[in-house]
Design a protein around this motif. Structure first.
Motif, mmCIF file in Angstrom:
data_model
loop_
_atom_site.group_PDB
_atom_site.id
_atom_site.type_symbol
_atom_site.label_atom_id
_atom_site.label_comp_id
_atom_site.label_asym_id
_atom_site.label_seq_id
_atom_site.Cartn_x
_atom_site.Cartn_y
_atom_site.Cartn_z
ATOM 1 N N LEU A 20 0.816 -1.202 0.000
ATOM 2 C CA LEU A 20 0.000 0.000 0.000
ATOM 3 C C LEU A 20 0.848 1.249 0.000
ATOM 4 N N ARG A 21 2.006 1.184 0.620
ATOM 5 C CA ARG A 21 2.849 2.365 0.701
ATOM 6 C C ARG A 21 3.303 2.845 -0.663
ATOM 7 N N ARG A 22 3.284 1.975 -1.661
ATOM 8 C CA ARG A 22 3.742 2.376 -2.978
ATOM 9 C C ARG A 22 2.878 3.488 -3.564
ATOM 10 N N SER A 23 1.646 3.589 -3.122
ATOM 11 C CA SER A 23 0.766 4.612 -3.668
ATOM 12 C C SER A 23 0.856 5.927 -2.912
ATOM 13 N N PHE A 24 1.615 5.984 -1.822
ATOM 14 C CA PHE A 24 1.698 7.197 -1.039
ATOM 15 C C PHE A 24 2.659 8.189 -1.686
ATOM 16 N N HIS A 25 2.500 9.443 -1.297
ATOM 17 C CA HIS A 25 3.331 10.490 -1.872
ATOM 18 C C HIS A 25 4.796 10.284 -1.532
ATOM 19 N N MET A 26 5.616 10.447 -2.533
ATOM 20 C CA MET A 26 7.049 10.324 -2.346
ATOM 21 C C MET A 26 7.738 11.636 -2.702
ATOM 22 N N ILE A 27 7.195 12.385 -3.638
ATOM 23 C CA ILE A 27 7.827 13.610 -4.108
ATOM 24 C C ILE A 27 7.030 14.809 -3.602
ATOM 25 N N LEU A 28 7.691 15.610 -2.775
ATOM 26 C CA LEU A 28 7.080 16.810 -2.236
ATOM 27 C C LEU A 28 7.655 18.013 -2.977
ATOM 28 N N TYR A 29 6.813 19.001 -3.254
ATOM 29 C CA TYR A 29 7.351 20.178 -3.927
ATOM 30 C C TYR A 29 6.704 21.451 -3.393
ATOM 31 N N PHE A 30 7.500 22.503 -3.416
ATOM 32 C CA PHE A 30 7.008 23.854 -3.186
ATOM 33 C C PHE A 30 7.412 24.671 -4.400
ATOM 34 N N VAL A 39 9.864 20.511 -12.347
ATOM 35 C CA VAL A 39 10.892 19.503 -12.072
ATOM 36 C C VAL A 39 10.297 18.345 -11.287
ATOM 37 N N ALA A 40 9.446 18.644 -10.314
ATOM 38 C CA ALA A 40 8.807 17.586 -9.527
ATOM 39 C C ALA A 40 7.908 16.714 -10.400
ATOM 40 N N GLN A 41 7.189 17.326 -11.325
ATOM 41 C CA GLN A 41 6.334 16.558 -12.227
ATOM 42 C C GLN A 41 7.154 15.651 -13.135
ATOM 43 N N GLU A 45 6.747 11.563 -12.988
ATOM 44 C CA GLU A 45 6.415 10.773 -14.169
ATOM 45 C C GLU A 45 7.471 9.708 -14.426
ATOM 46 N N ALA A 46 8.750 10.074 -14.314
ATOM 47 C CA ALA A 46 9.828 9.131 -14.589
ATOM 48 C C ALA A 46 9.899 8.027 -13.542
ATOM 49 N N LEU A 47 9.599 8.363 -12.298
ATOM 50 C CA LEU A 47 9.711 7.398 -11.199
ATOM 51 C C LEU A 47 8.388 6.721 -10.872
ATOM 52 N N VAL A 172 18.007 8.978 -7.821
ATOM 53 C CA VAL A 172 16.931 8.554 -6.919
ATOM 54 C C VAL A 172 16.472 7.138 -7.272
ATOM 55 N N ARG A 173 16.314 6.868 -8.566
ATOM 56 C CA ARG A 173 15.860 5.542 -8.996
ATOM 57 C C ARG A 173 16.825 4.449 -8.526
ATOM 58 N N GLU A 174 18.120 4.745 -8.588
ATOM 59 C CA GLU A 174 19.132 3.748 -8.223
ATOM 60 C C GLU A 174 19.518 3.812 -6.753
ATOM 61 N N GLY A 175 18.921 4.738 -6.009
ATOM 62 C CA GLY A 175 19.229 4.843 -4.585
ATOM 63 C C GLY A 175 20.606 5.393 -4.299
ATOM 64 N N ARG A 176 21.155 6.186 -5.238
ATOM 65 C CA ARG A 176 22.487 6.752 -5.061
ATOM 66 C C ARG A 176 22.409 8.167 -4.499
#
Length: 274
Positions: A20-30, A39-41, A45-47, A172-176
């Motif tokens: 279920l956590r996969r659907s939660f927000h991961m990217i926060l932007y102001f 940039v956040a969008q 989309e990519a992730l 971010v995708r590779e956890g680096r």
């Protein structure tokens, strides 16, 4: 039926909570004028992740917990060579159950200074592993002091930023962690002693004025992330909570808002206009 269905799955191989956590927000932007939102969008989309607008949370004084997965991505503009104070304060006051790592992506017109140092301190306060701070140069919007580019130049700047955005996505995708930024005396000076001086001397709303071109549409009121603008006799009035995001002046559809003489004759900028 749901209980019978779940009974077929072992908790060891099918952790419902983690799924279920996969659907939660991961990217926060102001975002003030759309650079950081864009940039956040791109990253979302990519992730394949959803977005959470800190503007909305800050405007409604909502500091309720935000569920995320382990990787928290924070996209924000640069204000006086650090993340905006209202973003810092909201992050400190908000809990992020499940978050373990944090990447910061900061958009700017030229440089972010030594902002990464203060982001590390923020991560320590939140018990998060700091995964670094990336700088993305985007079109300038701070017309209270600088010139915003014309549309064609702004498009060239955005195009030039794409490889940096792609590198941030890959990390971010590779956890680096992001590569460490340069660490010059100038950067430490601007993000250090200059930041509080800049806020004290320049981040004020008293210099905003409105001309007869104002139609009373209320766009500035709706855009203000601090609820500092109200309409009085169908004209905007600025309060004391201004953070100099430039949303009011740059989104005004009739260019009725000015910042003393600093903004006279200057092009307005917001990303959607591109």
């Amino acid at each position: 039926m749901c209980r019978r269905l779940l009974a077929h799955f072992s908790p060891d191989c099918y952790n419902v909570k983690n799924i279920l956590r996969r659907s939660f927000h991961m990217i926060l932007y102001f975002s003030g004028t759309g650079n950081s939102k864009y940039v956040a969008q791109r990253m979302a989309e990519a992730l394949n992740q959803s977005l959470l607008s800190m503007n909305d949370r800050i405007r409604s004084h909502d500091t309720s917990p935000v569920e995320t997965d382990e990787r928290l991505v924070i996209v924000t503009p640069t204000y006086a060579w650090r993340i905006p104070r209202l973003v810092r304060d909201w992050l400190l006051e908000t809990e992020f159950p499940g978050a373990a790592q944090a990447w910061f992506i900061m958009t700017c017109g030229s440089e972010i200074g030594h902002a990464g140092r203060y982001n590390r301190s923020l991560c320590q306060a939140k018990d998060l592993t700091d995964m670094g701070t990336a700088q993305i140069i985007m079109p300038e919007n701070y017309i209270a002091m600088f010139d915003a580019p014309q549309a064609e130049e702004a498009r060239r700047i955005v195009a030039k930023a794409q490889p940096d955005i792609d590198r941030s996505i890959a990390a971010v995708r590779e956890g680096r962690p992001f590569p460490p930024p340069h660490d010059r005396l100038y950067d430490r000076f601007m993000s250090g002693p200059v930041n509080p001086i800049f806020y004290a001397c320049f981040v004020k709303s008293s210099a905003f004025t409105v001309s007869e071109a104002c139609t009373g549409c209320g766009q500035c009121v709706r855009r203000c992330p601090t609820n500092s603008i109200t309409l009085r006799d169908a004209r905007p009035v600025w309060g004391k909570g201004c953070t100099h995001c430039m949303a009011c002046i740059c989104y005004c559809p009739t260019s009725a808002i000015e910042y003393r003489k600093k903004s006279l004759g200057k092009p307005r900028y917001h990303f959607e206009a591109l």
